[in-house]
Motif scaffolding. Structure first.
Motif, mmCIF file in Angstrom:
data_model
loop_
_atom_site.group_PDB
_atom_site.id
_atom_site.type_symbol
_atom_site.label_atom_id
_atom_site.label_comp_id
_atom_site.label_asym_id
_atom_site.label_seq_id
_atom_site.Cartn_x
_atom_site.Cartn_y
_atom_site.Cartn_z
ATOM 1 N N ALA A 42 0.793 -1.232 0.000
ATOM 2 C CA ALA A 42 0.000 0.000 0.000
ATOM 3 C C ALA A 42 0.830 1.289 0.000
ATOM 4 N N PRO A 43 1.856 1.433 0.853
ATOM 5 C CA PRO A 43 2.575 2.717 0.891
ATOM 6 C C PRO A 43 3.205 3.147 -0.432
ATOM 7 N N PRO A 44 3.981 2.270 -1.122
ATOM 8 C CA PRO A 44 4.553 2.731 -2.390
ATOM 9 C C PRO A 44 3.494 2.990 -3.460
ATOM 10 N N MET A 45 2.377 2.229 -3.420
ATOM 11 C CA MET A 45 1.309 2.482 -4.369
ATOM 12 C C MET A 45 0.678 3.851 -4.129
ATOM 13 N N ALA A 46 0.523 4.228 -2.871
ATOM 14 C CA ALA A 46 -0.015 5.549 -2.552
ATOM 15 C C ALA A 46 0.940 6.640 -3.016
ATOM 16 N N SER A 47 2.242 6.428 -2.845
ATOM 17 C CA SER A 47 3.231 7.420 -3.284
ATOM 18 C C SER A 47 3.199 7.581 -4.800
ATOM 19 N N LEU A 48 3.158 6.470 -5.522
ATOM 20 C CA LEU A 48 3.121 6.532 -6.978
ATOM 21 C C LEU A 48 1.833 7.202 -7.455
ATOM 22 N N ALA A 49 0.717 6.876 -6.810
ATOM 23 C CA ALA A 49 -0.556 7.493 -7.177
ATOM 24 C C ALA A 49 -0.495 9.002 -6.994
ATOM 25 N N ALA A 50 0.100 9.448 -5.887
ATOM 26 C CA ALA A 50 0.209 10.881 -5.625
ATOM 27 C C ALA A 50 1.079 11.570 -6.676
ATOM 28 N N LEU A 51 2.166 10.919 -7.066
ATOM 29 C CA LEU A 51 3.039 11.507 -8.076
ATOM 30 C C LEU A 51 2.329 11.633 -9.420
ATOM 31 N N LEU A 52 1.535 10.635 -9.784
ATOM 32 C CA LEU A 52 0.785 10.698 -11.038
ATOM 33 C C LEU A 52 -0.253 11.810 -10.996
ATOM 34 N N CYS A 53 -0.929 11.937 -9.865
ATOM 35 C CA CYS A 53 -1.924 13.005 -9.725
ATOM 36 C C CYS A 53 -1.272 14.377 -9.819
ATOM 37 N N SER A 54 -0.135 14.530 -9.160
ATOM 38 C CA SER A 54 0.546 15.828 -9.210
ATOM 39 C C SER A 54 1.014 16.131 -10.632
ATOM 40 N N ALA A 55 1.455 15.102 -11.359
ATOM 41 C CA ALA A 55 1.835 15.304 -12.760
ATOM 42 C C ALA A 55 0.623 15.720 -13.581
ATOM 43 N N GLY A 56 -0.533 15.135 -13.278
ATOM 44 C CA GLY A 56 -1.752 15.522 -13.977
ATOM 45 C C GLY A 56 -2.149 16.956 -13.694
ATOM 46 N N TYR A 57 -1.977 17.389 -12.442
ATOM 47 C CA TYR A 57 -2.278 18.780 -12.106
ATOM 48 C C TYR A 57 -1.351 19.739 -12.856
ATOM 49 N N LEU A 58 -0.095 19.348 -12.993
ATOM 50 C CA LEU A 58 0.910 20.239 -13.573
ATOM 51 C C LEU A 58 0.915 20.244 -15.098
ATOM 52 N N LEU A 59 0.497 19.149 -15.720
ATOM 53 C CA LEU A 59 0.689 18.997 -17.159
ATOM 54 C C LEU A 59 0.103 20.148 -17.982
ATOM 55 N N PRO A 60 -1.180 20.530 -17.790
ATOM 56 C CA PRO A 60 -1.703 21.639 -18.610
ATOM 57 C C PRO A 60 -0.892 22.915 -18.445
ATOM 58 N N SER A 61 -0.500 23.213 -17.203
ATOM 59 C CA SER A 61 0.294 24.417 -16.973
ATOM 60 C C SER A 61 1.675 24.300 -17.610
ATOM 61 N N ALA A 62 2.284 23.114 -17.511
ATOM 62 C CA ALA A 62 3.617 22.928 -18.094
ATOM 63 C C ALA A 62 3.578 23.062 -19.610
ATOM 64 N N VAL A 63 2.540 22.510 -20.239
ATOM 65 C CA VAL A 63 2.408 22.627 -21.696
ATOM 66 C C VAL A 63 2.210 24.082 -22.093
ATOM 67 N N ALA A 64 1.390 24.807 -21.317
ATOM 68 C CA ALA A 64 1.176 26.225 -21.611
ATOM 69 C C ALA A 64 2.482 27.011 -21.503
ATOM 70 N N GLN A 65 3.296 26.687 -20.492
ATOM 71 C CA GLN A 65 4.582 27.369 -20.342
ATOM 72 C C GLN A 65 5.516 27.036 -21.505
ATOM 73 N N TRP A 66 5.510 25.781 -21.934
ATOM 74 C CA TRP A 66 6.362 25.373 -23.048
ATOM 75 C C TRP A 66 5.959 26.097 -24.330
ATOM 76 N N ARG A 67 4.660 26.205 -24.566
ATOM 77 C CA ARG A 67 4.193 26.910 -25.758
ATOM 78 C C ARG A 67 4.533 28.398 -25.669
ATOM 79 N N ALA A 68 4.413 28.951 -24.467
ATOM 80 C CA ALA A 68 4.774 30.360 -24.283
ATOM 81 C C ALA A 68 6.250 30.586 -24.576
ATOM 82 N N LEU A 69 7.093 29.625 -24.163
ATOM 83 C CA LEU A 69 8.520 29.733 -24.440
ATOM 84 C C LEU A 69 8.784 29.733 -25.937
ATOM 85 N N GLY A 70 8.066 28.870 -26.674
ATOM 86 C CA GLY A 70 8.223 28.834 -28.128
ATOM 87 C C GLY A 70 7.767 30.125 -28.778
#
Length: 399
Positions: A218-246
């Motif tokens: 359970a503990p490592p699965m919870a950690s991995l799940a949290a990391l995936l969720c945080s990546a999901g939260y960040l992805l739209p913003s990260a893509v927007a920043q990348w496009r802004a850089l271009g």
């Protein structure tokens, strides 16, 4: 185990720092606030759940297993924050959102109170840092406390899964990818963390020993799940920043041409400025420069270049951009040489000033590299080119 959990907490917490980089502006956006609150609480859950933290909390309070209700209460607060995030994400009238938030906070507030009360009523004098859920699975009041926190967390994750599936069908692009990452993280939490916990507890009730599911799986699965969720939260913003850089890079030739005419305040040069902030400053400065150069526009030159581009087989839109680029380059040359404005006044608006966003400016910047064959400046020479410009055109930009 503590090191892995602390690492997950750090990564999870850094997500909120990136999303909450402008506190005063972010505080006015309920969606940003609720997103950051959910991420911060998720990070605190990992900090509290680490065996090293549990041991320290128990020692400081002098109460065996005091870290258990603290961790479970924090997990319940995180579950509440996830539901509040979904309510704000769904939107609707202000009254509807407010009513949904208040009901959710009230429900999970009662859940947290119940967890504390059940812990006080229970007899849990033996300190357990890693296997408390299974060790006390059959203990009165502790059993109910453990089930309550699991059920509250399961409800939040299942609702999140349902919402991600529904909204994933209605959106596309980076937002859909982000929702899918959050969905995978939530499913991993349900299957890898919660199902493992439930199975280990039920096994204890039936006289079997599957504690490894609760302590090892359970503990490592919870950690991995949290990391995936945080990546999901960040992805739209990260893509927007990348496009802004271009876009910021693509606007460099245009900015190099007109920056001497801009009267806008100089952008901040702090290294930590995000690409979107830098792009916004450049966009504002370029528009200011275009306004200052408008009196120097030679519309006869623009018309000749446009007609030449059309004869060369360019589309009307491409011909317009080429003509505007030639006219702008000529205007920048006149302004730099302090020449008198041409006697071809008018109220013509550049395409870049008629469209929202940076797409029009990027098209104009790229057109500076592609003067149509046969175009001529007023003195019979070639249209003024951008000093230091690249010799090969960039790939077309899709706004």
């Amino acid at each position: 185990m503590s090191l892995v959990v602390y690492l997950a907490a750090f990564v999870f917490g850094m997500t909120s720092v990136l999303l909450f980089r402008r506190p005063r502006r972010a505080m006015r956006n309920p969606l940003t606030v609720s997103t950051c609150a959910a991420i911060v609480l998720g990070a605190l859950v990992f900090v509290c759940a680490a065996p090293a933290t549990l041991s320290t909390v128990n020692e400081l309070t002098g109460v065996p297993n005091f870290g258990a209700p603290l961790t479970y209460g924090m997990l319940s607060a995180y579950s509440c924050a996830v539901l509040v995030l979904l309510i704000n994400w769904r939107g609707g009238s202000r009254e509807r959102v407010r009513r949904g938030v208040l009901r959710t906070v009230a429900a999970y507030g009662l859940l947290m109170v119940a967890i504390v009360v059940l812990f006080v009523l229970a007899e849990a004098d033996t300190e357990r840092l890693t296997d408390l859920d299974t060790y006390y699975a059959g203990t009165p009041f502790m059993r109910e406390m453990i089930l309550l926190y699991l059920i509250g967390h399961s409800a939040a994750m299942l609702v999140m899964c349902a919402v991600c599936v529904k909204w994933g069908r209605e959106v596309d692009g980076p937002l859909r990818a982000g929702l899918r990452l959050i969905l995978v993280g939530a499913l991993l939490d349900v299957v890898g963390f919660q199902a493992a916990k439930y199975t280990a507890i039920v096994a204890r009730w039936t006289g079997h020993d599957l504690d490894f599911l609760s302590t090892t799986v359970a503990p490592p699965m919870a950690s991995l799940a949290a990391l995936l969720c945080s990546a999901g939260y960040l992805l739209p913003s990260a893509v927007a920043q990348w496009r802004a850089l271009g876009d910021h890079r693509r606007l460099a030739p245009l900015w190099s041409l007109v920056k001497s005419a801009s009267t806008a305040p100089r952008p901040p040069t702090d290294w930590w400025q995000f690409p979107q902030a830098r792009l916004q400053w450049r966009e504002v400065s370029i528009h200011d420069a275009l306004l200052a150069l408008a009196p120097y526009f030679d519309h006869r030159l623009r018309e000749r270049v446009r007609d030449s581009a059309l004869r060369a087989g360019r589309s009307p839109h491409a011909a317009r951009l080429a003509a505007e680029a030639a006219m702008l380059a000529d205007a920048a040359r006149r302004a730099a040489a302090r020449e008198e404005p041409p006697e071809t006044g008018g109220t013509y608006r550049l395409h870049a000033t008629e469209v929202s966003g940076t797409g029009g400016l990027v098209e104009l910047a790229q057109a500076l590299h592609r003067p149509p064959a046969g175009s001529a400046a007023p003195d019979g020479g070639v249209p003024p080119s951008l000093p230091g410009s690249m010799t090969e055109p960039e790939e077309p930009h899709v706004a």
